[in-house]
Design an enzyme around this catalytic site. Sequence first.
Site, short mmCIF file in Angstrom:
data_model
loop_
_atom_site.label_atom_id
_atom_site.label_comp_id
_atom_site.label_asym_id
_atom_site.label_seq_id
_atom_site.Cartn_x
_atom_site.Cartn_y
_atom_site.Cartn_z
N TYR A 247 39.61 62.44 -12.31
CA TYR A 247 38.63 62.09 -13.23
C TYR A 247 37.27 63.11 -13.25
O TYR A 247 37.00 63.64 -12.21
CB TYR A 247 37.93 60.74 -12.80
CG TYR A 247 36.75 60.11 -13.55
CD1 TYR A 247 37.11 59.75 -14.84
CD2 TYR A 247 35.53 59.58 -13.48
CE1 TYR A 247 36.25 59.37 -16.00
CE2 TYR A 247 34.90 59.11 -14.17
CZ TYR A 247 34.86 58.96 -15.37
OH TYR A 247 34.05 58.29 -16.39
N ARG B 286 33.97 63.02 -13.91
CA ARG B 286 32.72 62.89 -13.67
C ARG B 286 32.35 62.39 -12.42
O ARG B 286 32.70 61.24 -12.05
CB ARG B 286 31.93 61.79 -14.97
CG ARG B 286 32.26 62.31 -16.23
CD ARG B 286 31.63 61.14 -17.17
NE ARG B 286 31.85 61.64 -18.68
CZ ARG B 286 32.68 61.50 -19.40
NH1 ARG B 286 33.90 60.53 -18.99
NH2 ARG B 286 32.77 61.89 -20.56
#
Length: 735
Positions: free
Chosen positions: A313, A315
């Site tokens: 991921y 972020r």
Amino acid sequence: MAEATEKKAKTKKKSANQTLVIVESPAKAKTIEKYLGPGYTVKASMGHLIDLPKSRIAINVEDNFQPEYITVRGKAKLLKELQKDAKKSDTVLLASDNDREGEAIAWHLKNAIQDKTEAKIGRIVFNEITPVAIKEAVKNPGEIIEAKVNAQKARRVLDRLVGYNLSPLLWSKVKNGLSAGRVQSVALRLICEREEEVENFLPEEYWTLDADFVKGKSSFTAQLVTYKGEKPVLKSESDVNNIIEEIKNAECKVVGIKHTDKVVRPKAPFTTSKLQQSAANKLGFTSRKTMQIAQQLYEGVNIGTSRVGLITYMRTDSVRISQTALDEVRDWISKNHPEDLPAEQIQYAVGKGAQDAHEGIRPTYVTYTPDSVKEYLTRDQLRLYTIIWERFVSSQMNNAKTRTTSAEIQAGDAVFRVSASKIVDKGFYRVIHLLSSKEDSTGSLPALKEGEALSATKFYPEQHFTQGPARFTDASIVKTLEEKGIGRPSTYAPIISVLLDRYYVTRVNKQLVPTQLGRMICKILVESFPDVINETFTAEVENDLDSVEQDKLVWNNMIGDFYTPFKNRVDEVMEKQESVKGFLDETTDKICEKCGKPMVKKLGRFGFFLACSGFPECHNTRSIPLAKCPMPECNGEIVARKTKGRGKEFYGCTNYPTCNFISHFKPVDQYCPKCGWFMVEKYDKKNGSYKSCINPDCDYLHSVTEAVEEAQKEALAKENQALKLAEEASKENQD
């Protein structure tokens, strides 16, 4: 017999467990469905299905700031389809992103489908889209975290209250259609303040002196570092020439040799901000482009016959890495670079204030090297994946070592120094393929011994000017926002995009430059709301939101403490602030070619333009002329235009197609003293911004020296004017 078989088949079909998994994007859905196989249906919500309406504030201030949610326009059909799918399922797993926005999406979805189905509804999260991670998440569903939803709700409500109060203020006092945001306005303030520093900076002249020294057939260049035992202060060419005159016939000898070894440690895996900074500096990507490509790599790409999520991921504010990933990368290093595998795995400290909800950004499978997947990726996907892969793998390798050799050569009262560096132990640099061979070493030196004689063959005096503060770039503004605690990993790219989309800021030579509109808005907001449009308040809000997420602060109370004094100030400014609308419209001597009325200079979303004063009867508009067309016998004017395809700006004659003159450089309000053609603004890394004549047959260059002289003359003129006014005032008082 056949009837019984059919009945049995129907019973079997009905009893088979059906699971609906709802993710945010179709690309992610496509990848995950391949991993889960039969019995699973994976659908995409396409982001938020339920949110605040765009047309009104929709916050009930009287009822503890409760938001009034609606189904997003155009999403009703999709929501009904998901409700039908849920009704046919035994289990529904909400698999939106593992952040505040994702948690809110899951919460809204659960509320929308729970009355339409008897299915058990669970929440699953994962940091990477791999078969192991997805299947593990599906086996262990959890519950929606209410505090996380409240943190998103608090941010959404706060931003709505700020935006829907400040925007009407701007409509009333500046121009219709403007908008202001809580975080974006602070970023705009930083950019505007930096622009003021750039404009107010006056460069100062200084000189350096290099010299060529020869030993046998070898030569090298060294720089003057001391003169008569002190660091030389060379403010003019005569200062340098005086030194050259004194030392040009002096004996030269080596007076010092020094070897310095330096340990270079690998860097931690990427966080969102560091990835955006590195992609901007190394690849020239904007923050938005970096996040778009990272999203593609995360959600999955086709590698041969398989679909693979290549990175975790994207972020995150953490550099933490799972033990499984650490074991995998150490195993890969042991097989490919065993000499550079540390005895123990390397741990990196998570930054202060990091939420640490996700791992650092890394490849999901370290065995998917950039070389092994390059044929399946686009050029930009490969470049971004390469720096992610190299950063992660190198983070678990041995240090590199460099050796710098410095030699000092004395010539009379002057001492020159030359240095050369080289990597003596590559360590983690073995996997940094973006490191060019030129970077393996800097400069070269012949074998020198202390006391040996050399000869100086040539001197190189060079003029320089001090460099002022640099304008923000995508990389530097993201770094500043992170350091000041403004925004979060998911907001850095949108902050820049919003400022560009609203035309409060433009990107020039990869630098962020505020427009006249942006500076005007910033001035009004900062002067009227200094307690809100500042980095301290914005950082405190982020800390409060973290406290809400940790269930240490009630979100309504947080909003209540802010809203009352803020709303009172808005009302006060609305009543007392003078409108600047009238000052933005300026009558010109241009005549409308359609109706004959005068044209008026107006400020629009994309800068100043000319509009007919006969509006609304006449809708004629045209670009502001920037310069007279220099072509012979042409009475046209140069205006800004945009290409049809990419909308790239260029400058052309109003008499096109009769006159086909164009320039890709922006004209400035100045004409060449040599040929009379107009000047344009140019930029290069060596000289920064400078002015040059647009005439291809003219060699006039408006150098930095002249710019300094002009600035000094202007400052002197202002000073003389001030003295004159002071004398007049003094005389009036005496009278």
